[in-house]
Design an enzyme around this catalytic site. Structure first.
Site, PDB file in Angstrom:
ATOM      1  N   HIS A 157     -47.613  83.995  87.264  1.00 45.65           N
ATOM      2  CA  HIS A 157     -48.169  82.510  88.699  1.00 45.65           C
ATOM      3  C   HIS A 157     -49.922  82.639  88.315  1.00 45.65           C
ATOM      4  CE1 HIS A 157     -43.508  82.263  88.821  1.00 45.65           C
ATOM      5  NE2 HIS A 157     -43.873  83.300  88.844  1.00 45.65           N
ATOM      6  N   SER A 278     -76.296  75.730  76.401  1.00 44.51           N
ATOM      7  CA  SER A 278     -75.501  73.710  76.489  1.00 44.51           C
ATOM      8  C   SER A 278     -77.091  73.139  76.444  1.00 44.51           C
ATOM      9  CB  SER A 278     -75.325  74.001  78.233  1.00 44.51           C
ATOM     10  OG  SER A 278     -76.429  72.107  78.622  1.00 44.51           O
ATOM     11  N   LYS A 284     -76.341  77.755  81.616  1.00 43.34           N
ATOM     12  CA  LYS A 284     -74.772  77.540  80.790  1.00 43.34           C
ATOM     13  C   LYS A 284     -74.670  79.045  79.992  1.00 43.34           C
ATOM     14  CE  LYS A 284     -72.000  75.778  81.705  1.00 43.34           C
ATOM     15  NZ  LYS A 284     -70.751  74.445  81.196  1.00 43.34           N
ATOM     16  N   GLU A 291     -62.593  79.673  73.576  1.00 43.57           N
ATOM     17  CA  GLU A 291     -62.973  78.571  72.894  1.00 43.57           C
ATOM     18  C   GLU A 291     -62.017  77.726  71.984  1.00 43.57           C
ATOM     19  OE1 GLU A 291     -64.789  75.821  76.954  1.00 43.57           O
ATOM     20  OE2 GLU A 291     -66.304  77.002  75.889  1.00 43.57           O
TER      21      GLU A 291
END
Ligand code: ARG
Length: 458
Positions: A157, A278, A284, A291
């Protein structure tokens, strides 16, 4: 001018737009080499059964070799007027060698031709994909070996559950990829059947030798029913299903890599070469590769649904609908291949932040089950010990301390069965070491799992 390969019964030429609309050459040209292989086998067979003369077949083989080289070099001129890869190559052959070229299509149809070409194509694609998958597995073994006794929190979980070793986690990924390889190999075995000779749908009146073309093309056996042979695309559906499952696995791994590389988890470091920055936020470093892999899973799942939907309600035998099988199939091949390739490069280069993983495993009461098991060894029933440990955890939560940070007296206030040796089971090392059976997380087991895996990979 109507199409020179089938225009005989037509009194007007194809509408300009319809010509482009119905053409497949822009995408099926990627099966050109398979198409040439298929034609070579067919021509040799026609010579051996006496349907074509040896001179014709010599010219055909010579012409096909030249065409193959033209395609390789990029000199071949593909024409939408010639509709598809099959007719482009056949027309070029006739340009080159004249009448012998016109005789190649004896006793076959584009229907058995295309069915043969795609099977040849998917076989090669599966081989290339399995090679990348095995490369990824080797990378996983490297990463697992380096981290066989690195301790991290194991999750259920996404809540801290029990401590595990990072090597054990990586070997879980390894198992997932093993099943993917197995599924693809199984798909390859089932599709390795020669449709050639089924012709348009009913077979042909020429005395063809299907065993011969089957052997020349490296198929295991001949398709047993001509109607089925030209219309079956199960293998394409099956490939996409296997690809979708494999992508789902890569997507789950991606999700973990994305989470773990966030500053909130901070368990791993993805090498800069697999990340991008970024344009606005200078701090970043984004985990683009995982992804994108996670995102690309959607398109492969989509291709599976496309092919299932394409086939449902199609009457036997060949229908033009089937031309729509190629783009989803090819994209599934490319996507899976490239995602595996990116992962194979990236996985062995993952940096592991042991101290942070260890500290995280110390939080979240991940040794609570070990305490419960300890009490069972002291004679409590498991349900009673579960209750005792639950009370101890509630107390520790209120105190903002870990179970291992409670004093012996505090622990004893929950059960008099607790003694000084309890602190051994409350350590993370003791916890993972105790799970020492096949498939367990103990470093010793992880090492032997790696060894077994290595010998299987060969
Ligand atoms: N381009 C076609 C395809 O991809 C080849 C087979 C065409 N057969 C036909 N009877 N029109 O399926």
């Amino acid at each position: 001018m109507s199409n020179k390969l089938w225009g005989g019964r037509f009194s007007e030429s194809t509408d300009q737009f319809v010509q482009t609309f119905t053409a497949s050459v822009t995408f099926d040209q990627r099966m050109a080499q398979q198409d040439i292989e298929c034609s070579r086998a067919h021509a040799k067979m026609l010579a051996s059964v006496g349907v074509l003369s040896d001179e014709d077949v010599d010219q055909i083989l010579q012409g096909l070799s030249e065409i193959s080289a033209e395609i390789e070099s990029g000199a071949f001129e593909w024409s939408v007027e010639l509709e598809d890869v099959h007719m482009n190559i056949e027309a070029r052959l006739t340009d080159k060698i004249g009448d012998a070229g016109k005789r190649l299509h004896t006793g076959r149809s584009r229907n058995d031709q295309v069915a043969t070409d795609i099977r040849l194509y998917v076989k090669e694609a599966i081989d290339a994909i399995i090679a990348q998958a095995k490369r990824l597995q080797l990378g996983m073994l490297e990463l697992a070996e380096r981290n066989a006794d690195v301790i991290m929190p194991g999750f259920t979980h996404l809540q801290s559950a029990q401590p595990v070793t990072f090597g054990h986690h990586v070997m879980a990924w390894f198992e997932m990829i093993s099943r993917d390889i197995d599924r693809l190999a199984d798909c390859r075995r089932r599709l390795n059947v020669s449709p050639l000779g089924a012709a348009a749908l009913a077979g042909t009146s020429y005395p063809i030798d299907r065993e011969m073309t089957c052997q020349l093309l490296g198929f295991d056996r001949v398709a047993q029913n001509s109607l089925d042979a030209v219309s079956d695309r199960d293998f394409a559906i099956e490939f996409c299903a296997d690809a979708a499952i494999a992508m789902t696995h890569l997507s789950r791994m991606s999700e973990e890599l994305v989470l773990w590389s966030s500053s909130q988890f901070d368990f791993i470091d993805l090498p800069d070469r697999f990340c991008t920055g970024s344009s606005i936020m200078p701090q970043k470093k984004n985990p683009d590769v995982p992804e994108l892999v996670r995102g690309k899973t959607g398109r492969v799942n989509g291709h599976l649904i496309s092919l299932l939907t394409l086939m449902k309600s199609q009457p036997l035998a060949y229908n033009k609908d089937n031309q729509e099988d190629k783009e989803p199939l090819f994209d599934a091949v490319d996507t899976l291949h490239d995602c595996l390739r990116a992962f194979a490069d990236m996985v062995p280069a993952i940096g592991v932040k042991k101290e942070i993983m260890y500290a995280a495993a110390r939080q979240g009461f991940s040794t609570a089950t070990d305490l419960a098991d300890y009490l069972v060894r002291r004679g409590l029933a498991f349900r009673d010990s579960h209750e005792v440990v639950g009370n101890a955890v509630r107390f520790a939560v209120e105190q903002g301390r870990d179970l291992s940070e409670l004093t012996l007296q505090e622990l004893q206030s929950f059960s008099s069965a607790i003694e000084q040796d309890v602190f051994e089971v409350l350590t993370l090392e003791g916890s993972v070491r105790s799970r020492n059976h096949i498939g367990g997380t103990a470093p010793e087991q992880v090492r032997s799992a790696i060894e077994v895996a290595r010998s299987q990979l060969g």
